[in-house]
Design an enzyme around this catalytic site. Structure first.
Site, PDB file in Angstrom:
ATOM      1  N   ASN A  71      -7.709   4.944  -2.337  1.00 26.38           N
ATOM      2  CA  ASN A  71      -7.132   3.718  -1.785  1.00 26.38           C
ATOM      3  C   ASN A  71      -6.561   2.867  -2.918  1.00 26.38           C
ATOM      4  OD1 ASN A  71      -6.434   1.826   0.123  1.00 26.38           O
ATOM      5  ND2 ASN A  71      -8.521   1.318   0.744  1.00 26.38           N
ATOM      6  N   HIS A 109      -1.539   0.977   7.123  1.00 26.26           N
ATOM      7  CA  HIS A 109      -1.991   1.255   5.763  1.00 26.26           C
ATOM      8  C   HIS A 109      -1.538   2.633   5.293  1.00 26.26           C
ATOM      9  CE1 HIS A 109      -4.171   0.207   2.248  1.00 26.26           C
ATOM     10  NE2 HIS A 109      -5.156   1.068   2.387  1.00 26.26           N
ATOM     11  N   CYS A 143       0.827  -1.206   0.000  1.00 27.32           N
ATOM     12  CA  CYS A 143       0.000   0.000   0.000  1.00 27.32           C
ATOM     13  C   CYS A 143       0.861   1.256   0.000  1.00 27.32           C
ATOM     14  CB  CYS A 143      -0.927   0.010   1.204  1.00 27.32           C
ATOM     15  SG  CYS A 143      -0.085  -0.123   2.803  1.00 27.32           S
TER      16      CYS A 143
END
Length: 397
Positions: free
Chosen positions: A354, A333, A67
């Site tokens: 995202n 994250h 991520c």
């Protein structure tokens, strides 16, 4: 079919060690947040854009803990747009691959006393960009023939096995880096040293300089922890900071002031933090800090958490510090803040991109309250010119 470039006996041992496939930490995280949702949430929210800065398409990191690379490279792509350049879809796995090589070196130097995994930080993106350059995704995907999505489970197990063997030796051989790198390259492919892009030949370094044009030294990381003096730098003590990079320290509300100032002036922001909270719903695309602790909610309140705007708890600096100290806030994250929106009551939320594909209510984007952003952030990265002048002066940026 994968072929390990290792001695047969050594390869056989590693394959046996890797036979038990591990589930990636990112898969675990996604499974946790899947439960956080309400029925028909989107029907109860009306979001209106206030600022919506241009960015590239939503990506899917697959079963990989990358991520930080996806959001970090998305951030660089938006910086290209801000600079008036044609954006390029950058190779997220080129960044990750190089970071894994460097992380392996640090792991051995520290005799195994640093985290070895798929995770990373935004400074890894800039550090790898500065050292190795970058390439377009068309030149390097990190996918083997037949693959459509990242899956790093077996590779992570294999590379960990190599390094576990290395650090047990009384004296390092001259070949350990080659053996370790060969595992990574077997799964991700060897990184290109030259490639063609729009009819011209580049190296990763010349592509970064001539096409992307971002300067790594122009970007800063900022966090907020009360235990350190404000307006100084400190080493952020989270597992994924394997390189022990330092961040600037500001007051908690100044995180909001900084992000707001950046967005108003056309700069996007990379955000790292904790999304395992009950107030974070990936499916519904909303993140907030509930006024009532989840454990104290009724069954109906839990079921309706994301059915329309709710009152929020006002977080203090002491609560933010406590959450970090007791593992309630972890660096699990990374995402990309690209704008601001208002709900039907006039409350502002950050628009957040995202890297989990298009599977939620807002096709890969989320709406995060400012309270959640500042409470659960472990850090942000942005251009130094996007920092408010008064804060930049205090930080001596």
């Amino acid at each position: 079919m994968f072929r390990l470039k290792l001695k047969p006996l050594f390869a056989a041992v590693l394959i046996a060690l890797a036979a038990t496939s591990n589930v990636s930490a990112q898969d675990d995280l996604m499974n946790k947040v899947k439960a956080n949702q309400s029925a028909n949430s989107k029907d109860h929210f009306t979001f209106t854009d206030v600022i919506n800065l241009e960015n590239t398409s939503v990506k899917d990191q697959g079963s990989s803990g990358t991520c930080w690379s996806y959001s970090g490279n998305s951030f660089i792509e938006s910086e290209m747009i801000r600079m008036g350049k044609k954006p390029v879809e950058l190779a997220q796995i080129f960044t990750a691959r190089n970071a894994y090589v460097e992380k392996g070196k640090m792991y051995v130097k520290m005799h195994g006393a640093v985290t070895l995994g798929e995770g990373g930080a935004f400074h890894d993106v800039m550090n790898m960009y500065k050292k190795y350059g970058t390439v377009p995704r068309s030149a390097y995907t990190g996918l083997q023939e037949g693959q459509t999505r990242n899956n790093f489970s077996e590779m992570s197990k294999m590379s960990e096995s190599v390094l576990a063997s290395v650090i047990k030796n009384d004296k390092l051989s001259e070949n350990w880096i080659k053996a370790y790198t060969s595992v990574i390259d077997t799964y991700l492919g060897e990184a290109p040293t030259e490639f063609m892009y729009e009819g011209k030949k580049y190296t990763p370094k010349t592509f970064a300089d001539q096409v992307v044009g971002v300067k790594a030294e122009d970007y800063v990381e900022i966090s907020s922890l009360k235990e350190y003096p404000y307006y100084t730098k400190f080493t952020l003590l989270v597992p994924d900071n394997w390189s022990f990079d330092q961040v600037y320290n500001v007051k908690m509300d100044e995180l909001v002031e900084t992000v707001d100032n950046a967005l108003k002036n056309g700069y996007t922001v990379a955000w790292a933090g904790d999304v395992s909270e009950k107030g974070f719903s990936w499916k519904n695309g909303v993140a907030f800090v509930p006024e009532i602790d989840f454990a104290q909610m009724t069954t109906d309140q839990k079921a309706e958490m994301f059915n329309g705007p709710k009152a929020e708890k006002k977080v203090t600096e002491d609560e933010r510090q406590k959450a970090f100290d007791n593992y309630e806030t972890t660096d699990d994250h990374g995402m990309h803040i690209t704008g601001v929106a208002k709900d039907q009551n006039g409350k502002e939320y950050y628009i957040v991109k995202n890297s989990w594909g298009l599977s939620n209510d807002y096709k890969g984007y989320m709406y995060m309250t400012k309270e959640f952003m500042k409470y659960k952030a472990t850090g942000i990265m942005l251009h130094k010119n996007a920092v408010p002048k008064a804060i930049a002066k205090k930080l001596a940026i």
